[in-house]
Design a protein around this motif. Structure first.
Motif, PDB file in Angstrom:
ATOM      1  N   THR A 197      39.068  42.868  33.754  1.00  0.00           N
ATOM      2  CA  THR A 197      39.558  43.816  32.768  1.00  0.00           C
ATOM      3  C   THR A 197      38.812  43.653  31.453  1.00  0.00           C
ATOM      4  OG1 THR A 197      41.552  44.721  31.733  1.00  0.00           O
ATOM      5  CG2 THR A 197      41.409  42.319  31.910  1.00  0.00           C
ATOM      6  N   ALA A 198      38.980  44.626  30.585  1.00  0.00           N
ATOM      7  CA  ALA A 198      38.372  44.558  29.258  1.00  0.00           C
ATOM      8  C   ALA A 198      38.959  43.381  28.494  1.00  0.00           C
ATOM      9  CB  ALA A 198      38.616  45.868  28.508  1.00  0.00           C
ATOM     10  N   GLY A 199      38.140  42.738  27.694  1.00  0.00           N
ATOM     11  CA  GLY A 199      38.557  41.556  26.952  1.00  0.00           C
ATOM     12  C   GLY A 199      39.694  41.793  25.985  1.00  0.00           C
ATOM     13  N   ASP A 200      39.948  43.038  25.625  1.00  0.00           N
ATOM     14  CA  ASP A 200      41.040  43.345  24.701  1.00  0.00           C
ATOM     15  C   ASP A 200      42.310  43.790  25.419  1.00  0.00           C
ATOM     16  OD1 ASP A 200      40.176  45.841  25.559  1.00  0.00           O
ATOM     17  OD2 ASP A 200      39.942  46.678  23.537  1.00  0.00           O
ATOM     18  N   ARG A 201      42.385  43.533  26.702  1.00  0.00           N
ATOM     19  CA  ARG A 201      43.562  43.883  27.505  1.00  0.00           C
ATOM     20  C   ARG A 201      44.121  42.643  28.193  1.00  0.00           C
ATOM     21  NH1 ARG A 201      44.083  49.671  28.277  1.00  0.00           N
ATOM     22  NH2 ARG A 201      42.940  50.458  26.492  1.00  0.00           N
ATOM     23  N   ARG A 202      45.381  42.738  28.604  1.00  0.00           N
ATOM     24  CA  ARG A 202      46.032  41.659  29.363  1.00  0.00           C
ATOM     25  C   ARG A 202      46.426  42.182  30.741  1.00  0.00           C
ATOM     26  NH1 ARG A 202      47.820  37.213  26.295  1.00  0.00           N
ATOM     27  NH2 ARG A 202      47.921  37.638  24.078  1.00  0.00           N
ATOM     28  N   VAL A 203      46.290  41.326  31.738  1.00  0.00           N
ATOM     29  CA  VAL A 203      46.698  41.691  33.093  1.00  0.00           C
ATOM     30  C   VAL A 203      48.213  41.700  33.162  1.00  0.00           C
ATOM     31  CG1 VAL A 203      46.671  40.957  35.516  1.00  0.00           C
ATOM     32  CG2 VAL A 203      44.603  40.732  34.114  1.00  0.00           C
ATOM     33  N   ASP A 204      48.752  42.754  33.740  1.00  0.00           N
ATOM     34  CA  ASP A 204      50.191  42.875  34.006  1.00  0.00           C
ATOM     35  C   ASP A 204      50.350  42.796  35.524  1.00  0.00           C
ATOM     36  OD1 ASP A 204      52.813  43.616  34.467  1.00  0.00           O
ATOM     37  OD2 ASP A 204      52.748  45.380  33.161  1.00  0.00           O
TER      38      ASP A 204
END
Length: 166
Positions: free
Chosen positions: A66-73
Motif C-alpha cells: 500500500t501507499a506509505g501514507d495509508r494503513r492496512v485495514d
C-alpha cells in the motif's frame, strides 16, 4: 556492502531482470526501515512509497502493498483469505525469504514447507505515476509504475486500506 553483494537484493534484481523491468534496485545512503525514511531519502511524497505489510494466514501469509501514507485495514481483506493476524519476524522470513524492513513484492524464497505469500496491492498507489518498493534490504528500493508493480508482483488489486490518511 552493495546491493549486488546482498543475496536478497540480488534475488530481487534477478526477478526484475527476468520480468523485463527497466529499473534495478537502488542502494540508499541511509537505512529506510520505515516508509517515511524511504520517502525522505528519495525526496518523494510518503504515499509514493509502496509499503509492504505481511500478515499471517492459516498456513500462509498475505503481503499487502500500500501507499506509505495509508494503513492496512485487515477487515477489508478478501474474505476467502480466512483469518488474518500479525506476522512476527520469523513468519515473514519463512514465507518471503526477506527480513522485516526489506520485504520486496517479488523474488520470494520461502523456507522449505512454506508457501510464498499472496500479494495484494491497494489502488491508493495509482495516485502516483511512479512508486518505490523495497528490494530485499532496508537500504534498497526499486521504482515502478503502479500497473507495472502489479504485474511484477503477480498481484491482485484490492482496496484494503483505512479511508483516512495517516
Amino acid at each position: 556492502m552493495t546491493e549486488t553483494q546482498h543475496p536478497a537484493v540480488a534475488r530481487v534484481a534477478a526477478a526484475l531482470r527476468h520480468a523485463g523491468h527497466a529499473h534495478g534496485p537502488q542502494w540508499l545512503q541511509d537505512s529506510a526501515h520505515t516508509a517515511q525514511q524511504a520517502a525522505d531519502s528519495l525526496g518523494v511524497a510518503l504515499g509514493a512509497i509502496a509499503k509492504s505489510v505481511v500478515l499471517a494466514l492459516p498456513g500462509g501469509a498475505v503481503l499487502c502493498v500500500t501507499a506509505g501514507d495509508r494503513r492496512v485495514d485487515a477487515s477489508r481483506l478478501p474474505q476467502q483469505l480466512g483469518a488474518v493476524g500479525r506476522a512476527d519476524a520469523a513468519h515473514v522470513r519463512r514465507h518471503t525469504g526477506f527480513a522485516i524492513g526489506g520485504v520486496a513484492p517479488l523474488g520470494f524464497e520461502p523456507e522449505a514447507g512454506a508457501s510464498a505469500p499472496t500479494v495484494l496491492i491497494d489502488p491508493s498507489l495509482w495516485r502516483f505515476a511512479e512508486v518505490w518498493a523495497a528490494a530485499g534490504h532496508p537500504r534498497s528500493v526499486f521504482a515502478a509504475r503502479p500497473d507495472e508493480l502489479l504485474r511484477l508482483a503477480g498481484a491482485q488489486a484490492h482496496d484494503f486500506t483505512e479511508s483516512a490518511h495517516v
